[in-house]
Structures are given as structure tokens and as C-alpha cells.
Design an enzyme around this catalytic site. Structure first.
Site, PDB file in Angstrom:
ATOM      1  N   TRP A  30      22.118  -9.943   2.259  1.00  0.00           N
ATOM      2  CA  TRP A  30      20.741 -10.577   2.915  1.00  0.00           C
ATOM      3  C   TRP A  30      20.148 -11.977   2.408  1.00  0.00           C
ATOM      4  CZ3 TRP A  30      21.101  -5.916   0.354  1.00  0.00           C
ATOM      5  CH2 TRP A  30      20.596  -5.866  -1.159  1.00  0.00           C
ATOM      6  N   GLU A  43      14.007  -6.131   2.568  1.00  0.00           N
ATOM      7  CA  GLU A  43      12.892  -6.019   1.790  1.00  0.00           C
ATOM      8  C   GLU A  43      12.371  -4.634   1.828  1.00  0.00           C
ATOM      9  OE1 GLU A  43      11.446  -7.973  -0.578  1.00  0.00           O
ATOM     10  OE2 GLU A  43      12.842  -9.592  -0.131  1.00  0.00           O
ATOM     11  N   LEU A  86      18.329   7.475   0.821  1.00  0.00           N
ATOM     12  CA  LEU A  86      17.472   6.350   0.392  1.00  0.00           C
ATOM     13  C   LEU A  86      16.031   6.627  -0.216  1.00  0.00           C
ATOM     14  CD1 LEU A  86      18.327   3.292  -0.134  1.00  0.00           C
ATOM     15  CD2 LEU A  86      17.524   2.861   2.237  1.00  0.00           C
ATOM     16  N   GLY A  87      15.694   7.698   0.604  1.00  0.00           N
ATOM     17  CA  GLY A  87      14.331   8.094  -0.017  1.00  0.00           C
ATOM     18  C   GLY A  87      13.047   7.316   0.604  1.00  0.00           C
ATOM     19  N   TYR A 126       3.070  -7.136  -0.063  1.00  0.00           N
ATOM     20  CA  TYR A 126       3.970  -7.682  -0.566  1.00  0.00           C
ATOM     21  C   TYR A 126       4.982  -7.972   0.517  1.00  0.00           C
ATOM     22  CZ  TYR A 126       8.751  -7.681  -2.441  1.00  0.00           C
ATOM     23  OH  TYR A 126      10.083  -8.146  -2.619  1.00  0.00           O
ATOM     24  N   ASP A 144       5.665  -8.190  -6.584  1.00  0.00           N
ATOM     25  CA  ASP A 144       6.135  -6.737  -6.739  1.00  0.00           C
ATOM     26  C   ASP A 144       6.032  -6.447  -8.075  1.00  0.00           C
ATOM     27  OD1 ASP A 144       8.158  -8.290  -7.991  1.00  0.00           O
ATOM     28  OD2 ASP A 144       9.886  -7.168  -6.729  1.00  0.00           O
ATOM     29  N   CYS A 198      14.222 -11.043 -17.288  1.00  0.00           N
ATOM     30  CA  CYS A 198      12.805 -10.572 -17.869  1.00  0.00           C
ATOM     31  C   CYS A 198      12.802  -9.125 -17.580  1.00  0.00           C
ATOM     32  CB  CYS A 198      11.736 -11.369 -17.365  1.00  0.00           C
ATOM     33  SG  CYS A 198      10.055 -11.046 -18.284  1.00  0.00           S
ATOM     34  N   CYS A 208      16.439 -17.417 -21.143  1.00  0.00           N
ATOM     35  CA  CYS A 208      15.530 -17.581 -19.923  1.00  0.00           C
ATOM     36  C   CYS A 208      15.203 -19.020 -19.573  1.00  0.00           C
ATOM     37  CB  CYS A 208      14.263 -16.859 -20.433  1.00  0.00           C
ATOM     38  SG  CYS A 208      12.977 -16.892 -19.049  1.00  0.00           S
TER      39      CYS A 208
HETATM   40 FE1  SF4 Z   1      10.378 -12.759 -19.735  1.00  0.00          FE
HETATM   41 FE2  SF4 Z   1      11.344 -15.314 -20.209  1.00  0.00          FE
HETATM   42 FE3  SF4 Z   1       9.245 -14.568 -21.232  1.00  0.00          FE
HETATM   43 FE4  SF4 Z   1      11.140 -13.672 -22.194  1.00  0.00          FE
HETATM   44  S1  SF4 Z   1      10.822 -15.891 -22.168  1.00  0.00           S
HETATM   45  S2  SF4 Z   1       9.217 -12.686 -21.817  1.00  0.00           S
HETATM   46  S3  SF4 Z   1      12.341 -13.441 -20.211  1.00  0.00           S
HETATM   47  S4  SF4 Z   1       9.537 -14.926 -18.910  1.00  0.00           S
END
Ligand code: SF4
Length: 360
Positions: A30, A43, A86-87, A126, A144, A198, A208
Site C-alpha cells: 500500500w 489502514e 483477520l479478526g 485515527y 495510533d 521506538c 534512532c
Molecule cells: Fe524512542 Fe528514539 Fe526516544 Fe529512543 S530515542 S525512546 S527510540 S524516540
């Protein structure tokens, strides 16, 4: 690494996030389309469901119902059959209803207007923000579970992510961060960051792309966020169901369209009362739900299934029809069918867990 306060450096934050997303986003079917209907279907499927599970369902669904017109014209049973496994079947029923509204009242086009789209069956804040931003580049922040987690860590938010009363706070922070030039890309990048970097456990903060802006990272408190409100333990219900044979046919019943597993087909049964044996409960429920008497009742197996808010333990019996005409008390429909024909009907996951044990 030097910390950059997010509020003052939000454009740097957006640039870092979008650069990372352009380079590292996962391939998803998608993501190669700007078709608003296809984006909407994806979505809806992705709500409460992992990407890797959704890919096959999405491709089958789009192949079968390539546009709003095909979906609106299809019988609900066909839609549920493609959705089977898929529920959260209300998603499929609402998508089907919404397609009919679009065809009958909105010129057959997915509305490019947040307010009109938000009013369609099954569309919440959302999905309205996600579809309007990704398909039409409209500036709405989609929030979300993944995005709430990221935002909670970026800002060290004490608001519990699982409390509806906190929704406005998360929305406000996500809107402050939103890239208004590229809202669709930004929303997808935030979701991707939450899903792949994250993560709920052990976020990979050292790689990150936005760690320079993250309060949790700079105070080493990633594990403390997001906060969650304590929830009650999930109850477990004990159920008995009966597969009633009449010659080479068995009786299946269809659940009412609204509510849990609405429109799916199953074997008749119900709760086991306190002090009642599973076998007695099976016979009683068959009598109460479909008005039939049965004999030769034999235990087949036990299966378990977990829904979001409760679990069920199901004792399954097979038995022979003895007497009575089917009169429904609860289900919306019932049919005697050959066991081989079971796979023509949309069935709950729990039925799939034992249906191969049935004698054909
Ligand atoms: Fe999340 Fe990035 Fe913060 Fe770590 S640094 S808590 S991965 S946003």
C-alpha cells in the site's frame, strides 16, 4: 550527544525523521499507491494487526474488490470470507457499509474532505487522519498506539496511553510536530519509527534518527514510558458447543450482524453455568438456541481463544439430531450443510481450531 529541545527544533526533528523514513522504510504494497480506497483498506486492516499478517489479506482483498464499486456490490458474506482470520470483523462490515454509502450518496469517490470521510461507518479520528493525510496530503496528525508511545517518550508524558481521557494530549503533541508540507509521509514515518525503532520493549535509541530531540533518551528513562493505567485482569469464559449431525449434514448458525464476530457462522452453544457440566450445558444450549433435542453426545476436544477483553475455553461435543424443528433464539440464521461445505462460510478462528477433527 547534545540535546536539542524539541519545541524549539521541531523542523530539524521533521527533517531528520523524514530523511530516515525515505531511506529505511519497509516495502509494503500500500506504499506504492496513491489510490485512496487502497490506502483506506490498508489502514483499516492495520488497526490492531501486525503488518506481516496484513500483507496477504490486503492483496487478496484488493484483488477481489479492486474498487469501492466492487466492494459495495459484493454480498457481505463474501467480504467476511476474505476477511476471515483477520479478526475484528466489525472493521469489514463497516468498510462494506461505507463503500455502499460512497456509491449511493457520494458519487462513488472516496471523499477528499475530512469531515465527510469521518462520518462514514467505522471511520474514527485515527483512520480519517491517516487516509486524508496519506491519500490526499491533508494536514491531519494520525495518532495510533505506536505514535502515542513515541510522543510519550519524546516529551516524557505522564498521561496513560490506554486512557481515552488522554487522547487530546497526545493529539495536541502530534499536531505540534506534524510536517504540514508532507503530512502523509510524516504520519507514516512516525508509525514506522514506533514499529521498528521506538518499540515497546528495548527501543534502539542509539540508531534512532530523532534521539537528539528525545527527553526519555537524554534522561535514560525510555523504559518508564509510555505510562499505562492499570487494567483489570482479563476474564475467562467457559463455553460448550455442539456439532449436531443429521445424516451427513451438520447444523451451523449465523451470529447477528452487530457485535462480536457479527455475521460469522459457528456451531450452536453457549456459556456453561456454575455447577453445570460441559455436556449438560451443551445439550441445554442447543435446546435454548436452536430448539433441537440431541442424543449420542460425545466429547470431541477443548480449544482456547483470546479476544481483546476476555478469553474463552470451549469444550466441543459431537452429537446426533434427535427431534425438533429449528427455531432460532439468538442467531440470525441457521443451515444444515455438508461438513466439506464449512469452508465456504466465514468462520471464527476458534472454529478453525477444531473443524479438521470433524468426520466428513
Ligand atoms: Fe524512542 Fe528514539 Fe526516544 Fe529512543 S530515542 S525512546 S527510540 S524516540
Amino acid at each position: 550527544m547534545q540535546k536539542k529541545p524539541l519545541i524549539q527544533h521541531s523542523q530539524d526533528f521533521r527533517d531528520a525523521l523524514l530523511d530516515w523514513f525515505r531511506d529505511y522504510q519497509r516495502e509494503m504494497p500500500w506504499r506504492n499507491t496513491d489510490n485512496p480506497y487502497h490506502i483506506w483498506v490498508s489502514e483499516v486492516m492495520l488497526q490492531q494487526t501486525q503488518v506481516k499478517k496484513v500483507v496477504d489479506y490486503y492483496e487478496r482483498f484488493i484483488e477481489r474488490f479492486p474498487d469501492v464499486q466492487h466492494l459495495a456490490a459484493a454480498p457481505l458474506q463474501d467480504v467476511l470470507k476474505v476477511w476471515e482470520g483477520l479478526g475484528y470483523y466489525a472493521r469489514a462490515r463497516n468498510l462494506h457499509k461505507a463503500a455502499q454509502v460512497i456509491v449511493n450518496a457520494l458519487d462513488g469517490e472516496v471523499p477528499r474532505d475530512y469531515a465527510t470521510f469521518r462520518k462514514l461507518p467505522g471511520v474514527g479520528d485515527y483512520s480519517a487522519a491517516a487516509v486524508q493525510s496519506i491519500a490526499f496530503n491533508e494536514p491531519y496528525a494520525a495518532v495510533d498506539g505506536n505514535i502515542k508511545r513515541v510522543v510519550a517518550r519524546l516529551f516524557l508524558m505522564d498521561a496513560p496511553v490506554n486512557d481515552a481521557k488522554s487522547a487530546k494530549q497526545f493529539q495536541k503533541h502530534a499536531e505540534a510536530l506534524l510536517d504540514r508540507e508532507a503530512p502523509g509521509l510524516f504520519n507514516q514515518a512516525m508509525m514506522e519509527l514506533g514499529a521498528t525503532v521506538c518499540r515497546p520493549q528495548s527501543p534502539t535509541c542509539l540508531i534512532c534518527p530523532v534521539n537528539a530531540f528525545c527527553e526519555a533518551f537524554h534522561t535514560a528513562r525510555q523504559d518508564e514510558f509510555p505510562k499505562r493505567r492499570e487494567t483489570k485482569p482479563i476474564p475467562e469464559h467457559h463455553i460448550a458447543v455442539g456439532v449436531i449431525y443429521r445424516g451427513d449434514e451438520v447444523l451451523i448458525t449465523q451470529r447477528q450482524l452487530d457485535g462480536l464476530l457479527g455475521g460469522l457462522w459457528e456451531f450452536p452453544g453457549g456459556r456453561i453455568a456454575d455447577g453445570e457440566t460441559a455436556e449438560t450445558a451443551c445439550v441445554r444450549n442447543i435446546s435454548e438456541v436452536v430448539n433441537l433435542s440431541v442424543r449420542n453426545i460425545k466429547y470431541l476436544t477443548r480449544v482456547r481463544h483470546a479476544f481483546t477483553h476476555f478469553k474463552i475455553v470451549v469444550d466441543v461435543f459431537v452429537c446426533d439430531y434427535q427431534s425438533g424443528e429449528v427455531v432460532l433464539n439468538g442467531p440470525r440464521d441457521a443451515k444444515w450443510i455438508q461438513v466439506e461445505a464449512l469452508s465456504d462460510y466465514p468462520l471464527p478462528r476458534v472454529t478453525h481450531k477444531f473443524k479438521d477433527k470433524l468426520i466428513v
